[in-house]
Design a protein around this motif. Structure first.
Motif, PDB file in Angstrom:
ATOM      1  N   GLN A 227       0.831  -1.215   0.000  1.00 35.11           N
ATOM      2  CA  GLN A 227       0.000   0.000   0.000  1.00 35.11           C
ATOM      3  C   GLN A 227       0.863   1.262   0.000  1.00 35.11           C
ATOM      4  N   MET A 228       1.998   1.201   0.714  1.00 31.38           N
ATOM      5  CA  MET A 228       2.888   2.355   0.735  1.00 31.38           C
ATOM      6  C   MET A 228       3.556   2.556  -0.623  1.00 31.38           C
ATOM      7  N   GLY A 229       3.720   1.487  -1.357  1.00 32.12           N
ATOM      8  CA  GLY A 229       4.248   1.607  -2.703  1.00 32.12           C
ATOM      9  C   GLY A 229       3.299   2.374  -3.601  1.00 32.12           C
ATOM     10  N   VAL A 230       2.011   2.115  -3.429  1.00 37.24           N
ATOM     11  CA  VAL A 230       0.998   2.840  -4.206  1.00 37.24           C
ATOM     12  C   VAL A 230       1.002   4.314  -3.829  1.00 37.24           C
ATOM     13  N   VAL A 231       1.041   4.583  -2.507  1.00 35.61           N
ATOM     14  CA  VAL A 231       1.071   5.975  -2.035  1.00 35.61           C
ATOM     15  C   VAL A 231       2.295   6.699  -2.588  1.00 35.61           C
ATOM     16  N   ALA A 232       3.437   6.039  -2.545  1.00 37.99           N
ATOM     17  CA  ALA A 232       4.681   6.657  -3.014  1.00 37.99           C
ATOM     18  C   ALA A 232       4.609   6.974  -4.505  1.00 37.99           C
ATOM     19  N   LYS A 233       4.053   6.063  -5.281  1.00 35.68           N
ATOM     20  CA  LYS A 233       3.938   6.301  -6.720  1.00 35.68           C
ATOM     21  C   LYS A 233       3.008   7.466  -7.012  1.00 35.68           C
ATOM     22  N   LEU A 234       1.922   7.551  -6.255  1.00 30.83           N
ATOM     23  CA  LEU A 234       1.003   8.668  -6.445  1.00 30.83           C
ATOM     24  C   LEU A 234       1.677   9.994  -6.101  1.00 30.83           C
ATOM     25  N   LEU A 235       2.432  10.004  -5.003  1.00 35.92           N
ATOM     26  CA  LEU A 235       3.153  11.218  -4.624  1.00 35.92           C
ATOM     27  C   LEU A 235       4.191  11.598  -5.678  1.00 35.92           C
ATOM     28  N   ARG A 236       4.826  10.594  -6.252  1.00 33.92           N
ATOM     29  CA  ARG A 236       5.831  10.854  -7.278  1.00 33.92           C
ATOM     30  C   ARG A 236       5.215  11.512  -8.509  1.00 33.92           C
ATOM     31  N   MET A 237       3.950  11.181  -8.780  1.00 34.54           N
ATOM     32  CA  MET A 237       3.270  11.693  -9.967  1.00 34.54           C
ATOM     33  C   MET A 237       2.722  13.102  -9.764  1.00 34.54           C
ATOM     34  N   LEU A 238       2.605  13.544  -8.510  1.00 32.20           N
ATOM     35  CA  LEU A 238       2.022  14.863  -8.256  1.00 32.20           C
ATOM     36  C   LEU A 238       2.921  15.974  -8.795  1.00 32.20           C
ATOM     37  N   ALA A 241       3.987  21.792  -7.413  1.00 30.67           N
ATOM     38  CA  ALA A 241       3.167  22.786  -6.707  1.00 30.67           C
ATOM     39  C   ALA A 241       2.140  22.118  -5.813  1.00 30.67           C
ATOM     40  N   LEU A 242       1.520  21.063  -6.304  1.00 35.05           N
ATOM     41  CA  LEU A 242       0.510  20.355  -5.513  1.00 35.05           C
ATOM     42  C   LEU A 242       1.171  19.570  -4.384  1.00 35.05           C
ATOM     43  N   PHE A 243       2.301  18.941  -4.673  1.00 34.78           N
ATOM     44  CA  PHE A 243       3.031  18.191  -3.645  1.00 34.78           C
ATOM     45  C   PHE A 243       3.459  19.119  -2.506  1.00 34.78           C
ATOM     46  N   ASP A 244       4.007  20.288  -2.850  1.00 36.70           N
ATOM     47  CA  ASP A 244       4.465  21.240  -1.835  1.00 36.70           C
ATOM     48  C   ASP A 244       3.312  21.726  -0.971  1.00 36.70           C
ATOM     49  N   ARG A 245       2.168  21.968  -1.603  1.00 35.69           N
ATOM     50  CA  ARG A 245       1.004  22.444  -0.867  1.00 35.69           C
ATOM     51  C   ARG A 245       0.474  21.346   0.061  1.00 35.69           C
ATOM     52  N   LEU A 246       0.516  20.118  -0.410  1.00 31.89           N
ATOM     53  CA  LEU A 246       0.017  18.989   0.375  1.00 31.89           C
ATOM     54  C   LEU A 246       0.834  18.793   1.652  1.00 31.89           C
ATOM     55  N   LEU A 247       2.139  19.025   1.570  1.00 31.26           N
ATOM     56  CA  LEU A 247       3.012  18.780   2.720  1.00 31.26           C
ATOM     57  C   LEU A 247       3.261  20.017   3.573  1.00 31.26           C
ATOM     58  N   ALA A 248       2.722  21.142   3.177  1.00 28.56           N
ATOM     59  CA  ALA A 248       2.923  22.372   3.941  1.00 28.56           C
ATOM     60  C   ALA A 248       2.395  22.204   5.370  1.00 28.56           C
ATOM     61  N   GLY A 249       3.216  22.540   6.357  1.00 28.80           N
ATOM     62  CA  GLY A 249       2.799  22.449   7.753  1.00 28.80           C
ATOM     63  C   GLY A 249       2.896  21.063   8.347  1.00 28.80           C
ATOM     64  N   ARG A 250       3.369  20.084   7.577  1.00 29.56           N
ATOM     65  CA  ARG A 250       3.491  18.721   8.113  1.00 29.56           C
ATOM     66  C   ARG A 250       4.573  18.697   9.193  1.00 29.56           C
ATOM     67  N   PRO A 251       4.315  18.035  10.317  1.00 29.42           N
ATOM     68  CA  PRO A 251       5.344  17.956  11.363  1.00 29.42           C
ATOM     69  C   PRO A 251       6.641  17.364  10.823  1.00 29.42           C
ATOM     70  N   ARG A 252       7.741  17.901  11.258  1.00 22.75           N
ATOM     71  CA  ARG A 252       9.042  17.454  10.775  1.00 22.75           C
ATOM     72  C   ARG A 252       9.625  16.385  11.694  1.00 22.75           C
ATOM     73  N   LYS A 253      10.561  15.640  11.130  1.00 18.24           N
ATOM     74  CA  LYS A 253      11.268  14.636  11.931  1.00 18.24           C
ATOM     75  C   LYS A 253      12.072  15.333  13.027  1.00 18.24           C
ATOM     76  N   ARG A 254      12.100  14.742  14.212  1.00 19.26           N
ATOM     77  CA  ARG A 254      12.806  15.334  15.338  1.00 19.26           C
ATOM     78  C   ARG A 254      14.304  15.416  15.055  1.00 19.26           C
ATOM     79  N   ARG A 255      14.861  16.580  15.330  1.00 17.23           N
ATOM     80  CA  ARG A 255      16.293  16.787  15.166  1.00 17.23           C
ATOM     81  C   ARG A 255      17.052  16.236  16.367  1.00 17.23           C
TER      82      ARG A 255
END
Length: 261
Positions: A227-238, A241-255
């Motif tokens: 299922q994650m493979g499908v999600v990844a492929k869909l994200l790759r196709m975005l 501009a749409l990808f950047d907007r989708l991830l805007a404000g997403r929590p970041r990995k802890r430093r």
């Protein structure tokens, strides 16, 4: 010595231990590599793994001479492995504006990329001469598209995918397989530090079962779970501009050294 041998780095926790247990249950001898060797010994004893079926090698995969020495010692003590799994890796958040985080990137690439090549190095010549063997690189779906705050990790896992693809072409004429496994979210101490949702979260033993099947089949590339493979492929196709907007404000990995909250 008639049993096949699996050499696995990062065997002190998480995916590494799950893979080791599954290979052992499938009849493999084990060569287990970790910095924390006492933890590996305690884990092996707790799971009833026969002492005659495994050896533990102390190594830091980010130090080329260290991991190469472990591979050379494995050949001397246990013979040439049938399967080598470069699983050891680190994942730490990064902010390019922070000087200290440049060292995070250096350490991440040394472990996840140079460390992978150094893990394979001692075995390549023997496998090509024998004309058999499998080299397994553990990538990540995070290597398919860059995520905010994950610069070092995403870059390293994208490099894993490309490196293994290159190596696959080199090894194919010699009968040696190269398998790239890209996990999604697996319930390990590493992912429990994440502060964002993790869709299709898998238990390590379920991941190990599917990874074992892919490795023994000699799959060239496999995302687990699918299922994650499908999600990844869909994200790759975005579009970007749409990808950047989708991830805007997403929590970041802890430093590194960043509080949990």
């Amino acid at each position: 010595m008639t049993q096949p041998l699996a050499f696995i780095t990062g065997a002190s926790s998480g995916i590494g231990q799950a893979l080791a247990l599954h290979f052992y249950q499938a009849g493999y001898r084990l060569a287990l590599v970790a910095r924390r060797t006492s933890e590996v010994k305690s884990w092996a004893d707790a799971h009833g793994i026969s002492a005659a079926s495994y050896e533990i090698y102390s190594a830091d995969v980010s130090v080329v001479d260290s991991i190469v020495a472990a591979g050379t010692e494995c050949i001397s003590r246990q013979g040439l492995p049938d399967v080598v799994i470069a699983n050891a890796g680190i994942s730490v958040g990064m902010d390019t504006a922070e000087r200290d985080d440049l060292e995070v990137m250096v350490r991440t690439l040394a472990t996840n990329n140079t460390g992978m090549a150094a893990t394979f190095h001692p075995f390549v010549q023997g496998m090509t001469q024998r004309r058999s063997g499998t080299l397994v690189g553990i990538g990540s779906v995070a290597g398919i598209r860059g995520l905010p705050g994950h610069g070092a990790y995403c870059a390293s896992k994208a490099a894993v995918i490309s490196y293994c693809e290159s190596l696959r072409g080199e090894m194919r004429p010699h009968g040696v397989r190269v398998v790239t496994i890209c996990p999604g979210y697996i319930d390990t101490p590493l992912t429990r530090q994440n502060r964002y949702s993790m869709p299709f979260l898998m238990q390590p033993q379920d991941f190990a079962r599917q990874a074992f099947q892919a490795i023994t089949r000699g799959d060239s590339y496999r995302v687990i779970p699918w299922q994650m493979g499908v999600v990844a492929k869909l994200l790759r196709m975005l579009p970007n501009a749409l990808f950047d907007r989708l991830l805007a404000g997403r929590p970041r990995k802890r430093r590194q050294n960043e509080p949990a909250n």
